[in-house]
Write a protein that holds these residues in place. Structure first.
Motif, PDB file in Angstrom:
ATOM      1  N   GLU A  57      30.636  46.120  20.054  1.00 59.83           N
ATOM      2  CA  GLU A  57      30.745  47.167  19.030  1.00 59.83           C
ATOM      3  C   GLU A  57      30.433  48.542  19.634  1.00 59.83           C
ATOM      4  O   GLU A  57      31.072  49.542  19.281  1.00 59.83           O
ATOM      5  N   MET A  58      29.468  48.588  20.540  1.00 57.33           N
ATOM      6  CA  MET A  58      29.181  49.849  21.228  1.00 57.33           C
ATOM      7  C   MET A  58      30.381  50.281  22.059  1.00 57.33           C
ATOM      8  O   MET A  58      30.785  51.455  22.033  1.00 57.33           O
ATOM      9  N   PHE A  59      30.994  49.329  22.772  1.00 55.67           N
ATOM     10  CA  PHE A  59      32.186  49.600  23.579  1.00 55.67           C
ATOM     11  C   PHE A  59      33.310  50.187  22.712  1.00 55.67           C
ATOM     12  O   PHE A  59      34.043  51.078  23.135  1.00 55.67           O
ATOM     13  N   ASN A  60      33.410  49.691  21.480  1.00 55.84           N
ATOM     14  CA  ASN A  60      34.439  50.185  20.554  1.00 55.84           C
ATOM     15  C   ASN A  60      34.039  51.481  19.843  1.00 55.84           C
ATOM     16  O   ASN A  60      34.778  51.987  19.015  1.00 55.84           O
ATOM     17  N   MET A  61      32.841  51.992  20.153  1.00 56.04           N
ATOM     18  CA  MET A  61      32.340  53.278  19.627  1.00 56.04           C
ATOM     19  C   MET A  61      31.899  53.200  18.163  1.00 56.04           C
ATOM     20  O   MET A  61      32.025  54.154  17.406  1.00 56.04           O
ATOM     21  N   THR A  62      31.336  52.070  17.762  1.00 55.25           N
ATOM     22  CA  THR A  62      30.994  51.859  16.349  1.00 55.25           C
ATOM     23  C   THR A  62      29.918  52.817  15.852  1.00 55.25           C
ATOM     24  O   THR A  62      29.858  53.111  14.655  1.00 55.25           O
ATOM     25  N   SER A  63      29.073  53.337  16.731  1.00 55.29           N
ATOM     26  CA  SER A  63      28.047  54.288  16.277  1.00 55.29           C
ATOM     27  C   SER A  63      28.596  55.705  16.155  1.00 55.29           C
ATOM     28  O   SER A  63      27.902  56.614  15.697  1.00 55.29           O
ATOM     29  N   ASN A  64      29.860  55.899  16.520  1.00 53.69           N
ATOM     30  CA  ASN A  64      30.413  57.249  16.624  1.00 53.69           C
ATOM     31  C   ASN A  64      31.292  57.617  15.429  1.00 53.69           C
ATOM     32  O   ASN A  64      32.377  58.176  15.589  1.00 53.69           O
ATOM     33  N   ILE A  65      30.819  57.269  14.234  1.00 53.84           N
ATOM     34  CA  ILE A  65      31.503  57.702  13.017  1.00 53.84           C
ATOM     35  C   ILE A  65      31.095  59.143  12.715  1.00 53.84           C
ATOM     36  O   ILE A  65      30.361  59.758  13.492  1.00 53.84           O
ATOM     37  N   PHE A  66      31.553  59.700  11.586  1.00 57.01           N
ATOM     38  CA  PHE A  66      31.253  61.100  11.293  1.00 57.01           C
ATOM     39  C   PHE A  66      30.954  61.254   9.803  1.00 57.01           C
ATOM     40  O   PHE A  66      31.698  60.775   8.950  1.00 57.01           O
ATOM     41  N   SER A  67      29.840  61.938   9.498  1.00 58.73           N
ATOM     42  CA  SER A  67      29.417  62.112   8.110  1.00 58.73           C
ATOM     43  C   SER A  67      29.944  63.418   7.516  1.00 58.73           C
ATOM     44  O   SER A  67      29.757  64.490   8.087  1.00 58.73           O
ATOM     45  N   ILE A  68      30.590  63.306   6.353  1.00 60.22           N
ATOM     46  CA  ILE A  68      30.993  64.485   5.573  1.00 60.22           C
ATOM     47  C   ILE A  68      29.869  64.851   4.597  1.00 60.22           C
ATOM     48  O   ILE A  68      29.683  66.011   4.256  1.00 60.22           O
TER      49      ILE A  68
ATOM     50  N   GLN B 243      41.897  68.573  24.917  1.00 57.56           N
ATOM     51  CA  GLN B 243      41.038  69.364  24.031  1.00 57.56           C
ATOM     52  C   GLN B 243      40.589  68.554  22.812  1.00 57.56           C
ATOM     53  O   GLN B 243      40.352  69.096  21.747  1.00 57.56           O
ATOM     54  N   ILE B 244      40.468  67.254  22.994  1.00 59.45           N
ATOM     55  CA  ILE B 244      40.145  66.377  21.863  1.00 59.45           C
ATOM     56  C   ILE B 244      38.673  66.447  21.477  1.00 59.45           C
ATOM     57  O   ILE B 244      38.332  66.557  20.303  1.00 59.45           O
ATOM     58  N   PHE B 245      37.799  66.438  22.481  1.00 61.09           N
ATOM     59  CA  PHE B 245      36.386  66.215  22.195  1.00 61.09           C
ATOM     60  C   PHE B 245      35.607  67.528  22.072  1.00 61.09           C
ATOM     61  O   PHE B 245      34.862  67.929  22.961  1.00 61.09           O
ATOM     62  N   SER B 246      35.761  68.177  20.936  1.00 60.45           N
ATOM     63  CA  SER B 246      35.127  69.482  20.710  1.00 60.45           C
ATOM     64  C   SER B 246      33.600  69.393  20.685  1.00 60.45           C
ATOM     65  O   SER B 246      32.913  70.385  20.950  1.00 60.45           O
ATOM     66  N   ARG B 247      33.045  68.227  20.391  1.00 62.11           N
ATOM     67  CA  ARG B 247      31.584  68.084  20.333  1.00 62.11           C
ATOM     68  C   ARG B 247      30.945  68.358  21.696  1.00 62.11           C
ATOM     69  O   ARG B 247      29.803  68.814  21.765  1.00 62.11           O
ATOM     70  N   ASP B 248      31.679  68.094  22.761  1.00 64.49           N
ATOM     71  CA  ASP B 248      31.116  68.266  24.102  1.00 64.49           C
ATOM     72  C   ASP B 248      30.838  69.723  24.440  1.00 64.49           C
ATOM     73  O   ASP B 248      29.969  70.018  25.266  1.00 64.49           O
ATOM     74  N   ILE B 249      31.602  70.641  23.867  1.00 67.50           N
ATOM     75  CA  ILE B 249      31.596  72.017  24.379  1.00 67.50           C
ATOM     76  C   ILE B 249      30.606  72.946  23.687  1.00 67.50           C
ATOM     77  O   ILE B 249      30.410  74.084  24.112  1.00 67.50           O
ATOM     78  N   GLY B 250      29.957  72.459  22.633  1.00 70.72           N
ATOM     79  CA  GLY B 250      28.961  73.282  21.959  1.00 70.72           C
ATOM     80  C   GLY B 250      28.366  72.543  20.781  1.00 70.72           C
ATOM     81  O   GLY B 250      28.854  71.476  20.401  1.00 70.72           O
ATOM     82  N   PHE B 251      27.316  73.091  20.215  1.00 71.40           N
ATOM     83  CA  PHE B 251      26.706  72.475  19.037  1.00 71.40           C
ATOM     84  C   PHE B 251      25.884  73.523  18.302  1.00 71.40           C
ATOM     85  O   PHE B 251      25.516  74.561  18.871  1.00 71.40           O
ATOM     86  N   VAL B 252      25.635  73.246  17.030  1.00 72.34           N
ATOM     87  CA  VAL B 252      24.868  74.163  16.184  1.00 72.34           C
ATOM     88  C   VAL B 252      23.564  73.486  15.782  1.00 72.34           C
ATOM     89  O   VAL B 252      23.550  72.312  15.387  1.00 72.34           O
ATOM     90  N   ILE B 253      22.467  74.234  15.910  1.00 74.36           N
ATOM     91  CA  ILE B 253      21.171  73.823  15.351  1.00 74.36           C
ATOM     92  C   ILE B 253      20.662  75.001  14.532  1.00 74.36           C
ATOM     93  O   ILE B 253      20.595  76.127  15.033  1.00 74.36           O
TER      94      ILE B 253
ATOM     95  N   LEU C  51      34.822  59.097  19.950  1.00 76.29           N
ATOM     96  CA  LEU C  51      35.434  58.739  18.674  1.00 76.29           C
ATOM     97  C   LEU C  51      35.278  59.904  17.704  1.00 76.29           C
ATOM     98  O   LEU C  51      35.457  61.065  18.081  1.00 76.29           O
ATOM     99  N   LEU C  52      34.919  59.619  16.476  1.00 72.54           N
ATOM    100  CA  LEU C  52      34.971  60.636  15.419  1.00 72.54           C
ATOM    101  C   LEU C  52      33.925  61.728  15.577  1.00 72.54           C
ATOM    102  O   LEU C  52      34.218  62.907  15.404  1.00 72.54           O
ATOM    103  N   ARG C  53      32.688  61.353  15.906  1.00 72.39           N
ATOM    104  CA  ARG C  53      31.679  62.405  16.097  1.00 72.39           C
ATOM    105  C   ARG C  53      32.026  63.262  17.309  1.00 72.39           C
ATOM    106  O   ARG C  53      31.840  64.475  17.300  1.00 72.39           O
ATOM    107  N   CYS C  54      32.565  62.625  18.352  1.00 69.96           N
ATOM    108  CA  CYS C  54      32.887  63.352  19.586  1.00 69.96           C
ATOM    109  C   CYS C  54      33.963  64.419  19.382  1.00 69.96           C
ATOM    110  O   CYS C  54      33.991  65.416  20.102  1.00 69.96           O
ATOM    111  N   SER C  55      34.869  64.182  18.447  1.00 73.13           N
ATOM    112  CA  SER C  55      35.988  65.113  18.281  1.00 73.13           C
ATOM    113  C   SER C  55      35.752  66.162  17.193  1.00 73.13           C
ATOM    114  O   SER C  55      36.657  66.914  16.842  1.00 73.13           O
ATOM    115  N   THR C  56      34.526  66.231  16.689  1.00 73.92           N
ATOM    116  CA  THR C  56      34.182  67.203  15.633  1.00 73.92           C
ATOM    117  C   THR C  56      32.953  67.995  16.024  1.00 73.92           C
ATOM    118  O   THR C  56      32.000  67.458  16.583  1.00 73.92           O
ATOM    119  N   LEU C  57      32.974  69.295  15.725  1.00 77.23           N
ATOM    120  CA  LEU C  57      31.825  70.165  15.997  1.00 77.23           C
ATOM    121  C   LEU C  57      31.453  70.877  14.685  1.00 77.23           C
ATOM    122  O   LEU C  57      32.076  71.874  14.320  1.00 77.23           O
TER     123      LEU C  57
END
Length: 304
Positions: A243-254, A82-92, A293-299
């Motif tokens: 860097e892509m392999f290491n998920m460098t684009s997958n940070i998360f903005s507060i 249940q790590i990757f909450s971003r996969d299961i829904g999104f808000v627009i 990574l970080l964006r994937c685990s946050t919704l």
């Protein structure tokens, strides 16, 4: 009731669903893996262990609390990822769109019903069954919605192809006042360095005007060039294949001036710091072994 509001990726975050790593289940078999990076770590005997992943997610939860973000967590399902909450829904805007994800992951949505139940039912959208979509492919950006997809006729042969053109059309119908811009992503079931699982694996807006981009994640050079022109060359941080392999684009903005990033991303973190963006670093290398990574685990549910 929760008053949803998501217009972009970087406005000040107020409420978010953060996945959980507790009772994550045994190491899957190679046949059970959903992506080439997980497969690689299963084969190599380096698949992450639960205690390490719980510790990494706790670091993220502490950073979010530091910035007074309301953090929701899924209800626990025993022996289930249940790590990757971003996969299961999104808000627009003010709508929660339930993702149509891999059938094996249907229970993940049930585990956030206690949160969905706090949303006006008229604002909860379930797309038709033939519309395949996951939140990692969807990025609201003001008047735009950026969407990762795969246009090949062999779509069904890729377990890594998660969002189809029918879903792109459905989003355009749902948000007629916005421009839905689709990007054809590179898919590979076996080589994680040649696979952009979701759009956020090769691209993400950051700050007030910047973007992180990996050129090879896009099958069509015109898509990559469009993004570089849209954000302007001087505002783009280009990442290479490793860097892509290491998920460098997958940070998360507060916020526009605050991000959560992995400690390993020294080149990116320095670049962001030089642009007056506060970088809160965490350890997330074990989570990253599952190609998220970080964006994937946050919704995100609410941004200012």
């Amino acid at each position: 009731m929760l008053s949803l509001n998501i217009k972009n990726e970087t406005s000040r975050l107020k409420a978010v669903i953060l996945g959980i790593a507790n009772s994550n289940g045994p190491t899957p078999s190679i046949e059970e893996a959903y992506d080439p990076k997980s497969k690689m770590h299963i084969e190599n005997g380096t698949y992450p262990i639960e205690a390490d992943m719980i510790s990494e997610m706790d670091e993220v939860a502490q950073v979010l609390k530091k910035y007074d973000v309301h953090v929701f967590r899924p209800q626990l399902i025993q022996n289930y990822n249940q790590i990757f909450s971003r996969d299961i829904g999104f808000v627009i805007d003010d709508k929660f769109i339930r993702a149509n994800i891999l059938p094996d992951r249907e229970q993940e949505i049930e585990a956030i019903h206690h949160i969905i139940d706090q949303i006006d039912p008229e604002k909860v959208v379930v797309l038709p069954e033939h519309c395949h979509i996951e939140g990692g492919d969807v990025m609201p950006h003001g008047d735009f919605i950026f969407v990762g997809t795969y246009l090949g006729e062999d779509y069904s042969s890729f377990i890594t192809a998660r969002t189809n053109t029918e879903a792109v059309a459905a989003l355009q119908e749902l948000f007629p006042h916005k421009t839905v811009k689709a990007f054809n992503l590179r898919k590979n079931n076996d080589d994680p360095k040649e696979n952009a699982l979701h759009l956020d694996c090769c691209f993400q807006p950051v700050g007030s005007k910047y973007a992180i981009i990996h050129e090879n994640g896009f099958l069509n050079p015109d898509d990559f060039n469009w993004l570089v022109q849209f954000f302007r060359e001087e505002n783009v941080f280009k990442i290479d294949k490793d860097e892509m392999f290491n998920m460098t684009s997958n940070i998360f903005s507060i916020a526009e001036d605050v991000v959560i990033s992995d400690k390993r991303f020294s080149r990116l973190n320095q670049w962001l710091t030089e642009r007056n963006i506060t970088v809160e670093t965490v350890n997330y290398k074990e989570i990253a072994k599952q190609e998220g990574l970080l964006r994937c685990s946050t919704l995100p549910l609410i941004r200012e």
